[in-house]
Scaffold this motif. Structure first.
Motif, PDB file in Angstrom:
ATOM      1  N   ARG A 287       0.937  -1.214  -0.044  1.00 16.88           N
ATOM      2  CA  ARG A 287      -0.113   0.487  -0.454  1.00 16.88           C
ATOM      3  C   ARG A 287       0.940   1.618   0.042  1.00 16.88           C
ATOM      4  NH1 ARG A 287      -2.835  -0.267   5.109  1.00 16.88           N
ATOM      5  NH2 ARG A 287      -0.435  -0.397   5.831  1.00 16.88           N
ATOM      6  N   LEU A 288       1.950   1.230   0.282  1.00 14.42           N
ATOM      7  CA  LEU A 288       2.932   2.291   0.653  1.00 14.42           C
ATOM      8  C   LEU A 288       3.425   2.693  -1.482  1.00 14.42           C
ATOM      9  CD1 LEU A 288       5.334   0.889   3.608  1.00 14.42           C
ATOM     10  CD2 LEU A 288       3.711   2.936   2.996  1.00 14.42           C
ATOM     11  N   PRO A 289       4.002   3.918  -0.964  1.00 13.63           N
ATOM     12  CA  PRO A 289       4.228   4.289  -2.887  1.00 13.63           C
ATOM     13  C   PRO A 289       5.352   3.749  -2.840  1.00 13.63           C
ATOM     14  CG  PRO A 289       3.758   6.328  -0.962  1.00 13.63           C
ATOM     15  CD  PRO A 289       3.309   5.120  -0.346  1.00 13.63           C
TER      16      PRO A 289
ATOM     17  N   ALA B  50       8.414   4.769  -3.595  1.00 12.18           N
ATOM     18  CA  ALA B  50       9.146   4.949  -3.033  1.00 12.18           C
ATOM     19  C   ALA B  50       9.736   4.466  -1.427  1.00 12.18           C
ATOM     20  CB  ALA B  50       9.751   6.763  -3.053  1.00 12.18           C
ATOM     21  N   GLU B  51       8.340   5.080  -0.898  1.00  8.76           N
ATOM     22  CA  GLU B  51       8.623   4.145   0.427  1.00  8.76           C
ATOM     23  C   GLU B  51       8.857   2.658   0.434  1.00  8.76           C
ATOM     24  OE1 GLU B  51       8.417   5.846   3.451  1.00  8.76           O
ATOM     25  OE2 GLU B  51       8.529   7.707   2.197  1.00  8.76           O
ATOM     26  N   VAL B  52       7.975   1.710  -0.454  1.00 12.83           N
ATOM     27  CA  VAL B  52       8.549   0.539  -0.442  1.00 12.83           C
ATOM     28  C   VAL B  52      10.582  -0.027  -0.635  1.00 12.83           C
ATOM     29  CG1 VAL B  52       8.446  -1.611  -1.662  1.00 12.83           C
ATOM     30  CG2 VAL B  52       6.773  -0.228  -1.344  1.00 12.83           C
ATOM     31  N   ARG B  53      10.909   1.347  -1.173  1.00 11.26           N
ATOM     32  CA  ARG B  53      12.308   0.755  -1.554  1.00 11.26           C
ATOM     33  C   ARG B  53      12.780   1.334  -0.342  1.00 11.26           C
ATOM     34  NH1 ARG B  53      10.973   3.500  -6.905  1.00 11.26           N
ATOM     35  NH2 ARG B  53      11.345   5.206  -5.870  1.00 11.26           N
ATOM     36  N   LYS B  54      12.728   2.723   0.337  1.00 15.43           N
ATOM     37  CA  LYS B  54      12.898   2.732   1.757  1.00 15.43           C
ATOM     38  C   LYS B  54      12.915   2.227   2.796  1.00 15.43           C
ATOM     39  CE  LYS B  54      12.446   7.721   1.171  1.00 15.43           C
ATOM     40  NZ  LYS B  54      11.665   8.639   1.812  1.00 15.43           N
ATOM     41  N   VAL B  55      11.902   1.156   2.638  1.00 12.53           N
ATOM     42  CA  VAL B  55      11.672  -0.323   4.255  1.00 12.53           C
ATOM     43  C   VAL B  55      13.034  -1.395   3.216  1.00 12.53           C
ATOM     44  CG1 VAL B  55       9.910  -1.650   4.848  1.00 12.53           C
ATOM     45  CG2 VAL B  55       8.949   0.974   4.188  1.00 12.53           C
TER      46      VAL B  55
ATOM     47  N   SER C  24      -1.505   5.187  10.194  1.00 10.07           N
ATOM     48  CA  SER C  24      -1.135   3.674   9.433  1.00 10.07           C
ATOM     49  C   SER C  24      -2.205   2.813   9.087  1.00 10.07           C
ATOM     50  CB  SER C  24       0.322   3.106  10.627  1.00 10.07           C
ATOM     51  OG  SER C  24      -0.389   2.771  11.606  1.00 10.07           O
ATOM     52  N   GLY C  25      -1.678   2.028   8.902  1.00  6.15           N
ATOM     53  CA  GLY C  25      -2.082   1.149   7.877  1.00  6.15           C
ATOM     54  C   GLY C  25      -2.812   0.400   9.560  1.00  6.15           C
ATOM     55  N   LEU C  26      -2.501  -0.257  10.598  1.00  7.68           N
ATOM     56  CA  LEU C  26      -3.101  -0.413  12.044  1.00  7.68           C
ATOM     57  C   LEU C  26      -3.806   0.849  12.530  1.00  7.68           C
ATOM     58  CD1 LEU C  26      -1.125  -2.439  13.726  1.00  7.68           C
ATOM     59  CD2 LEU C  26      -3.385  -3.368  11.957  1.00  7.68           C
ATOM     60  N   GLY C  27      -3.959   2.008  11.953  1.00  7.14           N
ATOM     61  CA  GLY C  27      -5.151   3.100  13.022  1.00  7.14           C
ATOM     62  C   GLY C  27      -4.343   3.649  13.724  1.00  7.14           C
TER      63      GLY C  27
END
Length: 366
Positions: free
Chosen positions: A35-37, A39-44, A356-359
């Motif tokens: 669900r992350l953009p 660019a954020e997936v790459r950072k993770v 966040s994904g968990l609210g």
């Protein structure tokens, strides 16, 4: 040394099958939050440093990936509310113990129960549903993202157990489930009898305190107002190689009390608002403001103020932009249930609250 395989798949049968296969091969799972953009997936990925990534068709080696140790089961990327990503390493032994004590607590029965997975598998709460199903041969059904209609249909078709965040609970008829585990954010003041309030962190392998009481093998202490945990479920270390435990105890960063065997959590240490010398925990004020009939969503933060040091500020998404709740109405709402110094001194209206994904509220983004 073992592979760390990132799974770039949404929740569903393919994801569950991939976990099963990777574990059967003795390797470590790393669920990737799609669900992350990009660019954020790459950072993770850069922070977690998996050795491989599986996208449903190919398993591709990753440059500068770091293997895991024998016995490591899963790496969960977590950033809390800070935005900085860390990889939490949980062993097979820890996750098996977590599954055992949580299943015992809710009397899960593989013969009569069925899990519904409807929250992100990149977070510990969602991944644990997969782990419980695989390690106990309990049936599981998954939907790729939370949808009220699909959740209620799953319950009607035999799903008896699930895990939700409080914000999602408000959107469904929960009566179709035998048990619903609730975690990820502050609990609503009133909730159905079939819900279980859980407390834990990614570092503790999810919720290990149910309804304020520690599960078997879990120890709690409070040191200088900070909650600390000791449990067979705790992380081995972060992927950076650091270990946050001190003599086996995990400082949680939460302020709370532990009296007569019951844990009460006030809020995060780094979220406390100092207003005129008084300490205000945002979550308590948010719970009060959420009851206001003109509030759709709300977060509370402290803004710099020359007179008060920090001014308690309500960041509100109104139900009706033509008729937003007035500051004085919000203050009155809070003062009905909390001390007057906790009532907001300012209000800001926004289109959405960053979560966040968990609210959980992303307070660094407020």
């Amino acid at each position: 040394m073992r592979r760390v395989v990132g799974i770039a798949l949404p929740p569903g049968t393919d994801f569950i099958d991939a976990v099963r296969r990777i574990w059967d091969e003795g390797d470590t799972v790393f669920p990737i939050d799609l669900r992350l953009p990009d660019a954020e997936v790459r950072k993770v990925i850069e922070a977690v440093r998996p050795t491989h990534v599986f996208d449903g068709s190919d398993t591709v080696a990753v440059d500068r990936g770091v293997p895991s140790e024998d016995g490591d089961a899963v790496v969960i990327a977590t950033s809390g509310t800070t935005g900085y990503s860390k990889g939490v390493v949980i062993t097979r032994e820890s996750i098996e113990y977590a599954v055992k004590i949580t299943n015992e607590a809710i009397e899960a029965d593989p013969k009569t129960d069925k899990w519904l997975l409807c929250i992100p598998t990149a977070h510990m709460g969602g991944f644990l549903i997969v782990a419980r199903a695989l390690l106990t041969d309990t049936p599981i059904v998954a939907i790729s993202s939370f949808d009220e209609r699909q959740v209620e249909e799953a319950a009607a078709e035999g799903a008896t157990l699930t895990a939700l965040v409080p914000a999602a609970l408000r959107r469904i008829d929960p009566s179709g489930f035998r048990k619903i585990l609730l975690g990820g954010s502050s609990m609503p003041p009133e909730r159905p009898a079939n819900t279980v309030a859980t407390y834990g962190l990614t570092e503790s392998c999810g919720g290990i305190v149910y309804e304020g009481r520690p599960l078997p093998g879990v120890e709690i202490r409070v040191v200088k107002s900070q909650v600390q945990l000791k449990s067979p479920t705790l992380l081995r270390q972060y992927r950076s190689g650091t270990d946050p435990k001190i003599d086996g105890w995990l400082p949680t960063g939460d302020i709370g009390s532990y009296i007569d065997g019951v844990l009460s959590v006030e809020g995060r240490m780094d979220e406390m608002i100092n207003t005129g010398g008084e300490h205000v925990w945002p979550s308590r004020v948010e719970e009060a403001l959420a009851m206001h009939p003109k509030v759709f969503d709300v977060a509370v933060t402290g803004r710099p103020d020359p007179a008060w040091t920090e001014a308690v500020t309500a960041v509100v998404v109104p139900i009706d932009w033509a008729d937003p709740p007035a500051l004085e109405d919000l203050r009155s709402c809070v003062k009905e249930v909390l001390p007057s110094f906790m009532a907001p001194k300012r209000v800001e209206y926004v289109d959405h609250i960053p979560r966040s994904g968990l609210g959980k509220i992303k307070r660094h983004a407020l």
